[in-house]
Scaffold this motif. Structure first.
Motif, PDB file in Angstrom:
ATOM      1  N   ILE A 132       0.852  -1.182   0.000  1.00  0.00           N
ATOM      2  CA  ILE A 132       0.000   0.000   0.000  1.00  0.00           C
ATOM      3  C   ILE A 132       0.891   1.236   0.000  1.00  0.00           C
ATOM      4  CG2 ILE A 132      -1.887  -1.163   1.219  1.00  0.00           C
ATOM      5  CD1 ILE A 132      -1.019   0.309   3.739  1.00  0.00           C
ATOM      6  N   ALA A 133       0.352   2.315  -0.584  1.00  0.00           N
ATOM      7  CA  ALA A 133       1.119   3.559  -0.657  1.00  0.00           C
ATOM      8  C   ALA A 133       0.970   4.381   0.613  1.00  0.00           C
ATOM      9  CB  ALA A 133       0.660   4.377  -1.866  1.00  0.00           C
ATOM     10  N   GLY A 134      -0.197   4.287   1.232  1.00  0.00           N
ATOM     11  CA  GLY A 134      -0.401   5.092   2.422  1.00  0.00           C
ATOM     12  C   GLY A 134      -1.678   4.732   3.155  1.00  0.00           C
ATOM     13  N   ILE A 160      -0.181  -0.152  13.921  1.00  0.00           N
ATOM     14  CA  ILE A 160       0.078  -1.565  13.628  1.00  0.00           C
ATOM     15  C   ILE A 160       0.297  -1.768  12.129  1.00  0.00           C
ATOM     16  CG2 ILE A 160      -0.964  -3.863  13.599  1.00  0.00           C
ATOM     17  CD1 ILE A 160      -2.369  -3.097  16.230  1.00  0.00           C
ATOM     18  N   LEU A 161      -0.554  -1.159  11.322  1.00  0.00           N
ATOM     19  CA  LEU A 161      -0.430  -1.293   9.871  1.00  0.00           C
ATOM     20  C   LEU A 161       0.823  -0.579   9.361  1.00  0.00           C
ATOM     21  CD1 LEU A 161      -4.152  -0.813   8.810  1.00  0.00           C
ATOM     22  CD2 LEU A 161      -2.810  -2.919   8.700  1.00  0.00           C
ATOM     23  N   ALA A 162       1.206   0.518  10.021  1.00  0.00           N
ATOM     24  CA  ALA A 162       2.413   1.238   9.618  1.00  0.00           C
ATOM     25  C   ALA A 162       3.646   0.360   9.782  1.00  0.00           C
ATOM     26  CB  ALA A 162       2.552   2.515  10.434  1.00  0.00           C
ATOM     27  N   ARG A 163       3.633  -0.495  10.801  1.00  0.00           N
ATOM     28  CA  ARG A 163       4.764  -1.397  11.017  1.00  0.00           C
ATOM     29  C   ARG A 163       4.712  -2.576  10.048  1.00  0.00           C
ATOM     30  NH1 ARG A 163       4.779  -1.144  17.691  1.00  0.00           N
ATOM     31  NH2 ARG A 163       5.750   0.927  17.802  1.00  0.00           N
ATOM     32  N   ARG A 164       3.508  -2.953   9.648  1.00  0.00           N
ATOM     33  CA  ARG A 164       3.373  -4.033   8.671  1.00  0.00           C
ATOM     34  C   ARG A 164       3.792  -3.569   7.280  1.00  0.00           C
ATOM     35  NH1 ARG A 164      -2.166  -7.583   7.500  1.00  0.00           N
ATOM     36  NH2 ARG A 164      -1.401  -8.642   5.633  1.00  0.00           N
TER      37      ARG A 164
END
Length: 251
Positions: free
Chosen positions: A47-49, A82-86
């Motif tokens: 994902i881009a963001g 959490i998603l930022a780390r994934r």
């Protein structure tokens, strides 16, 4: 006092209404209809963001006590982290300005910046929108800041009961997003028919649901959303109270 019978009738109706709202699963069913509108999707490999809508922090406490505090919608920020780390290459765009009406407040981005950077997110990954005051402005300003390129995938994080209105606004802003609902307030399956033993929580759910349905109507009348009750593109919506399978890209 001259209309005792009418007065007693109105009191009885008011008490009956309060009993239905506080003791029945009405609030759960009203909220579940909103929360089940956009099932959580299967995530892509890249994902881009991630666009995170404000609402996770208590700005009044931050303004008066000088420290950040989460509210009941904290999942918006914690799930984003959490998603930022994934997805270590993804940008995090947090949109939340001063939405106060009766008094001047502070932008929610101040608390968001403290949280995300304090949790170890690199500053060059964080994009802050401190101008947006409502959901439509969230969409408009987020698109300007994200400047999405063709083929990019951007996730949209907000509370599940608020996702339909948010997606409708992002569609009007011509910003294609993948809805990722969080902050669920109702159980799944048959449990939705069993109200909480805490009557105040049942009343609260009716309050939030009515406010959101009115918001959907007002936004549609103002042309801020693409439909009265936006739904996943090309998807069959599962009725409230039943299990909902994960869907693909919608939005």
């Amino acid at each position: 006092m001259r209309w005792k019978r009418s007065g007693l009738t109105l009191v009885a109706l008011a008490l009956a209404s309060l009993a239905v709202v506080s003791l029945s699963p009405l609030g759960l069913l009203m909220m579940a209809s909103l929360e089940d509108r956009f099932p959580r999707p299967d995530l892509p490999e890249k994902i881009a963001g991630i666009v995170v809508l404000g609402g996770a922090f208590d700005t009044r406490i931050a303004r008066t006590r000088g420290r950040s505090e989460f509210n009941e919608a904290a999942d918006r920020a914690t799930e984003a982290l959490i998603l930022a780390r994934r997805y270590p290459e993804a940008k995090i765009l947090f949109s939340g300005g001063d939405a106060a009406i009766l008094a001047q407040d502070i932008a929610e981005t101040l608390s968001a910046k403290e949280f995300f950077l304090g949790a170890g997110l690199s500053p060059d990954r964080l994009i802050l929108d401190d101008k947006a005051r409502d959901t439509f402005e969230n969409a408009v300003f987020a698109r300007q800041l994200a400047d999405p390129k063709p083929g990019e995938t951007w996730l949209l994080i907000t509370s599940a009961f608020h996702m339909a209105r948010a997606v409708g606004c992002f569609r009007q802003a011509d910003f294609e997003v993948l809805p990722y609902p969080v902050d669920y307030r109702t159980p799944g399956g048959a449990e939705v028919w069993r109200p909480s033993s805490a009557s105040v929580r049942n009343v609260e759910k009716v309050h939030f649901a009515i406010r959101e349905y009115l918001g959907l109507l007002a936004y549609r009348l103002q042309g801020r959303t693409d439909a009265l009750f936006p739904a996943p593109a090309g998807a069959t919506v599962t009725p409230a109270g039943s299990s909902a399978p994960a869907s693909g890209t919608a939005g």
